[in-house]
Write a protein that holds these residues in place. Structure first.
Motif, PDB file in Angstrom:
ATOM      1  N   ARG A  46      -0.084   2.829  -1.629  1.00  0.00           N
ATOM      2  CA  ARG A  46      -1.241   3.576  -2.119  1.00  0.00           C
ATOM      3  C   ARG A  46      -1.128   3.891  -3.602  1.00  0.00           C
ATOM      4  O   ARG A  46      -2.104   4.253  -4.232  1.00  0.00           O
ATOM      5  N   PHE A  47       0.049   3.739  -4.152  1.00  0.00           N
ATOM      6  CA  PHE A  47       0.230   3.978  -5.573  1.00  0.00           C
ATOM      7  C   PHE A  47       0.014   2.732  -6.416  1.00  0.00           C
ATOM      8  O   PHE A  47       0.079   2.789  -7.633  1.00  0.00           O
ATOM      9  N   TYR A  48      -0.214   1.602  -5.773  1.00  0.00           N
ATOM     10  CA  TYR A  48      -0.442   0.361  -6.500  1.00  0.00           C
ATOM     11  C   TYR A  48      -1.934   0.106  -6.648  1.00  0.00           C
ATOM     12  O   TYR A  48      -2.738   0.508  -5.816  1.00  0.00           O
ATOM     13  N   SER A  49      -2.291  -0.600  -7.663  1.00  0.00           N
ATOM     14  CA  SER A  49      -3.687  -0.900  -7.952  1.00  0.00           C
ATOM     15  C   SER A  49      -4.232  -1.916  -6.954  1.00  0.00           C
ATOM     16  O   SER A  49      -3.580  -2.928  -6.685  1.00  0.00           O
ATOM     17  N   PRO A  50      -5.436  -1.691  -6.416  1.00  0.00           N
ATOM     18  CA  PRO A  50      -5.992  -2.663  -5.476  1.00  0.00           C
ATOM     19  C   PRO A  50      -6.538  -3.906  -6.180  1.00  0.00           C
ATOM     20  O   PRO A  50      -6.719  -4.933  -5.555  1.00  0.00           O
ATOM     21  N   LYS A  54      -0.879   2.089 -10.403  1.00  0.00           N
ATOM     22  CA  LYS A  54      -2.112   2.701 -10.878  1.00  0.00           C
ATOM     23  C   LYS A  54      -1.827   3.576 -12.080  1.00  0.00           C
ATOM     24  O   LYS A  54      -0.755   4.175 -12.187  1.00  0.00           O
ATOM     25  N   TYR A 109       2.013   2.510   3.897  1.00  0.00           N
ATOM     26  CA  TYR A 109       0.848   3.134   3.259  1.00  0.00           C
ATOM     27  C   TYR A 109       1.285   4.029   2.106  1.00  0.00           C
ATOM     28  O   TYR A 109       0.685   4.010   1.027  1.00  0.00           O
ATOM     29  N   ASN A 110       2.336   4.833   2.340  1.00  0.00           N
ATOM     30  CA  ASN A 110       2.817   5.730   1.286  1.00  0.00           C
ATOM     31  C   ASN A 110       3.336   4.962   0.080  1.00  0.00           C
ATOM     32  O   ASN A 110       3.274   5.448  -1.045  1.00  0.00           O
ATOM     33  N   GLU A 124       4.738  11.702  -5.339  1.00  0.00           N
ATOM     34  CA  GLU A 124       4.390  11.059  -6.594  1.00  0.00           C
ATOM     35  C   GLU A 124       5.636  10.835  -7.444  1.00  0.00           C
ATOM     36  O   GLU A 124       5.792   9.795  -8.073  1.00  0.00           O
ATOM     37  N   THR A 166       7.718   7.921  -6.038  1.00  0.00           N
ATOM     38  CA  THR A 166       7.202   6.584  -6.285  1.00  0.00           C
ATOM     39  C   THR A 166       7.309   6.199  -7.749  1.00  0.00           C
ATOM     40  O   THR A 166       7.647   5.072  -8.065  1.00  0.00           O
TER      41      THR A 166
END
Length: 181
Positions: free
Chosen positions: A168-172, A179, A164-165, A80, A83
């Protein structure tokens, strides 16, 4: 384990082992034959430019994997922190993994294609079949190429884990926005 996960670390070690094995099998492979009762010919990886390039590219990819393994000890914090604070580094790591996977696969494919010419020959260019005379050399190159393709598969999986790593911290819902916490 810090920045790098256990599965990713295991895959990096495995791909590094296969890359180093490929480099050793290709670089130390040589066979000498007596041709026409007086001419001595030695087959090495330097005879085929694609094999020469394969040795250098796979060596660089192995070093890249080792450096990526040690980034967990160099960069402090967790995934965390990496990123949020080092977002550009995370992008760099992901792109580096992607580039390494593609370049290693391309070098392996070029070496396999050039090696097939050594197996089959090309009558229109008057190239003779090399593997008729240097069978041990060719068999060892085939083993090295199999190891190289295994390393390519592992590197593709590592690349997908790295992507993926990162993502996964970005907003879908909103494209490339981080995020909220």
């Amino acid at each position: 384990m810090g920045v790098i996960g256990r599965k990713e670390a295991f895959l990096r070690v495995l791909s590094t082992v296969f890359l180093v094995l490929t480099v050793c099998l290709v670089a130390f492979d040589a066979q000498t034959k007596l041709l026409f009762y007086s001419v001595v010919r030695k087959a090495t990886f330097r005879d085929l430019n694609a094999l020469f390039d394969l040795v250098w590219i796979d060596s660089a990819a192995a070093v890249c994997n080792l450096l990526q393994l040690f980034r967990g000890y160099i960069l402090p914090g967790s995934k965390e922190d990496l990123t949020s604070n080092y977002r550009y580094l995370a992008w760099g790591f992901c792109l580096l993994d992607q580039a390494a996977a593609y370049i290693v696969f391309a070098a392996n494919s070029a070496a396999a294609q050039a090696s097939m010419l050594a197996v089959t020959g090309e009558s229109s260019f008057q190239w003779m079949k090399v593997c008729n005379r240097f069978t041990r050399f060719c068999i060892q190159i085939v083993g090295a190429l199999l190891c190289a393709y295994c390393a390519s598969i592992f590197m593709a999986v590592i690349s997908s884990i790295s992507a993926y790593n990162l993502f996964r911290f970005y907003s879908p819902k909103k494209f490339l926005l981080l995020k909220g916490k």
